[in-house]
Design a protein around this motif. Sequence first.
Motif, mmCIF file in Angstrom:
data_model
loop_
_atom_site.group_PDB
_atom_site.id
_atom_site.type_symbol
_atom_site.label_atom_id
_atom_site.label_comp_id
_atom_site.label_asym_id
_atom_site.label_seq_id
_atom_site.Cartn_x
_atom_site.Cartn_y
_atom_site.Cartn_z
ATOM 1 N N MET A 98 -10.835 76.516 9.013
ATOM 2 C CA MET A 98 -11.568 77.956 8.290
ATOM 3 C C MET A 98 -12.919 77.674 8.530
ATOM 4 N N SER A 99 -13.256 78.622 9.021
ATOM 5 C CA SER A 99 -14.402 79.176 9.109
ATOM 6 C C SER A 99 -15.692 79.005 8.304
ATOM 7 N N THR A 100 -16.857 77.973 8.324
ATOM 8 C CA THR A 100 -17.773 77.864 7.098
ATOM 9 C C THR A 100 -18.546 79.644 7.236
ATOM 10 N N ASN A 101 -19.806 79.491 6.413
ATOM 11 C CA ASN A 101 -20.057 80.787 6.467
ATOM 12 C C ASN A 101 -21.700 80.252 7.374
ATOM 13 N N LEU A 102 -21.602 79.599 7.380
ATOM 14 C CA LEU A 102 -23.199 79.331 8.598
ATOM 15 C C LEU A 102 -22.417 80.208 10.591
ATOM 16 N N ASP A 103 -20.401 79.539 10.232
ATOM 17 C CA ASP A 103 -20.218 79.966 11.716
ATOM 18 C C ASP A 103 -19.970 81.509 11.811
ATOM 19 N N ILE A 104 -19.648 81.677 10.223
ATOM 20 C CA ILE A 104 -19.820 83.095 10.284
ATOM 21 C C ILE A 104 -20.558 84.276 10.980
ATOM 22 N N ILE A 105 -21.521 84.109 10.530
ATOM 23 C CA ILE A 105 -22.724 84.204 10.890
ATOM 24 C C ILE A 105 -23.189 84.234 12.457
ATOM 25 N N ARG A 106 -22.983 82.389 13.297
ATOM 26 C CA ARG A 106 -23.935 82.607 13.856
ATOM 27 C C ARG A 106 -22.768 83.082 15.272
ATOM 28 N N ALA A 107 -21.126 83.279 14.785
ATOM 29 C CA ALA A 107 -20.692 84.157 15.847
ATOM 30 C C ALA A 107 -20.920 85.419 15.960
ATOM 31 N N THR A 108 -22.106 86.290 15.399
ATOM 32 C CA THR A 108 -22.564 87.839 15.349
ATOM 33 C C THR A 108 -23.793 87.607 15.978
ATOM 34 N N TYR A 109 -24.021 86.276 16.593
ATOM 35 C CA TYR A 109 -25.397 86.296 17.427
ATOM 36 C C TYR A 109 -25.333 85.656 18.926
ATOM 37 N N GLU A 110 -24.203 84.484 18.543
ATOM 38 C CA GLU A 110 -24.497 83.433 20.362
ATOM 39 C C GLU A 110 -23.750 83.803 21.301
ATOM 40 N N GLY A 111 -23.266 84.918 21.421
ATOM 41 C CA GLY A 111 -22.456 85.143 22.554
ATOM 42 C C GLY A 111 -22.899 86.677 23.154
ATOM 43 N N PRO A 112 -21.624 87.012 24.027
ATOM 44 C CA PRO A 112 -22.227 88.636 24.759
ATOM 45 C C PRO A 112 -22.122 89.378 23.478
ATOM 46 N N SER A 113 -23.671 90.660 23.372
ATOM 47 C CA SER A 113 -23.597 91.919 22.783
ATOM 48 C C SER A 113 -21.879 92.337 21.873
ATOM 49 N N TYR B 295 -28.230 87.116 4.307
ATOM 50 C CA TYR B 295 -26.732 87.751 4.516
ATOM 51 C C TYR B 295 -25.987 86.485 3.008
ATOM 52 N N ARG B 296 -25.538 88.135 2.440
ATOM 53 C CA ARG B 296 -24.730 86.810 1.313
ATOM 54 C C ARG B 296 -23.274 87.381 1.530
ATOM 55 N N LEU B 297 -22.713 85.882 1.973
ATOM 56 C CA LEU B 297 -20.979 86.181 1.677
ATOM 57 C C LEU B 297 -20.608 85.455 0.662
ATOM 58 N N LYS B 298 -19.201 86.301 -0.130
ATOM 59 C CA LYS B 298 -18.098 86.117 -0.273
ATOM 60 C C LYS B 298 -17.057 86.747 0.293
ATOM 61 N N ASP B 299 -16.274 85.131 -0.104
ATOM 62 C CA ASP B 299 -14.411 84.884 0.894
ATOM 63 C C ASP B 299 -14.714 85.130 1.806
ATOM 64 N N GLY B 300 -15.737 84.904 2.803
ATOM 65 C CA GLY B 300 -15.793 84.640 4.788
ATOM 66 C C GLY B 300 -15.796 86.488 4.452
ATOM 67 N N LYS B 301 -16.212 87.200 4.374
ATOM 68 C CA LYS B 301 -17.089 88.348 3.969
ATOM 69 C C LYS B 301 -18.080 88.506 4.227
ATOM 70 N N ILE B 302 -19.445 88.957 5.352
ATOM 71 C CA ILE B 302 -20.319 89.908 4.914
ATOM 72 C C ILE B 302 -20.382 90.748 3.017
ATOM 73 N N GLN B 303 -21.355 90.641 2.352
ATOM 74 C CA GLN B 303 -21.485 91.422 1.391
ATOM 75 C C GLN B 303 -22.791 91.807 1.643
ATOM 76 N N SER B 304 -23.689 91.423 1.854
ATOM 77 C CA SER B 304 -25.047 91.822 2.471
ATOM 78 C C SER B 304 -25.736 91.264 3.820
ATOM 79 N N MET B 305 -26.440 92.112 3.302
ATOM 80 C CA MET B 305 -27.407 91.958 5.037
ATOM 81 C C MET B 305 -28.955 92.378 3.862
ATOM 82 N N GLU B 306 -29.923 91.416 4.595
ATOM 83 C CA GLU B 306 -31.045 91.946 4.248
ATOM 84 C C GLU B 306 -32.590 91.292 5.686
ATOM 85 N N GLN B 307 -33.434 92.299 6.253
ATOM 86 C CA GLN B 307 -33.995 92.624 6.721
ATOM 87 C C GLN B 307 -35.624 92.305 6.690
#
Length: 132
Positions: free
Chosen positions: A1-16, A105-117
């Motif tokens: 099972m992925s952690t919230n940190l794993d979920i967010i890292r996967a959106t930055y650390e690979g090819p676009s 980011y705010r996550l719930k149940d493995g899904k991104i609920q919000s992001m604020e830049q």
Amino acid sequence: MSTNLDIIRATYEGPSEENGKHLLAALAPDATWTEAAGFPYAGTYTGPEEIFDEVFRRLATEWVGYKAAVHTYLADGDRVAAFGVYSGTYAKTGKSMSATFAHLYRLKDGKIQSMEQYVDSALVQQAMTATP
């Protein structure tokens, strides 16, 4: 099972393309995405389609080599922060920029609920402004 940190890292650390696929899969259907005031795409967008149309499609078509390179992540329960540097060249002016950012980011149940830049938008705006 992925952690919230794993979920967010996967959106930055690979090819676009892979980052985009991971982000699309991680967004809740009613996720909100807030681009900072002063940033060229400022506003709050709701749902994956609007987020991709109003932010990522524009970044992909208006910038050359645009990227968000994260140097630090912080995780605390349902919140994950990513700190890094945006870089790229604005196609219409040929001017490059490098600007620091933070994404919360705010996550719930493995899904991104919000992001604020949070971003040094003045540096981005300078690249988008033609020199008179």
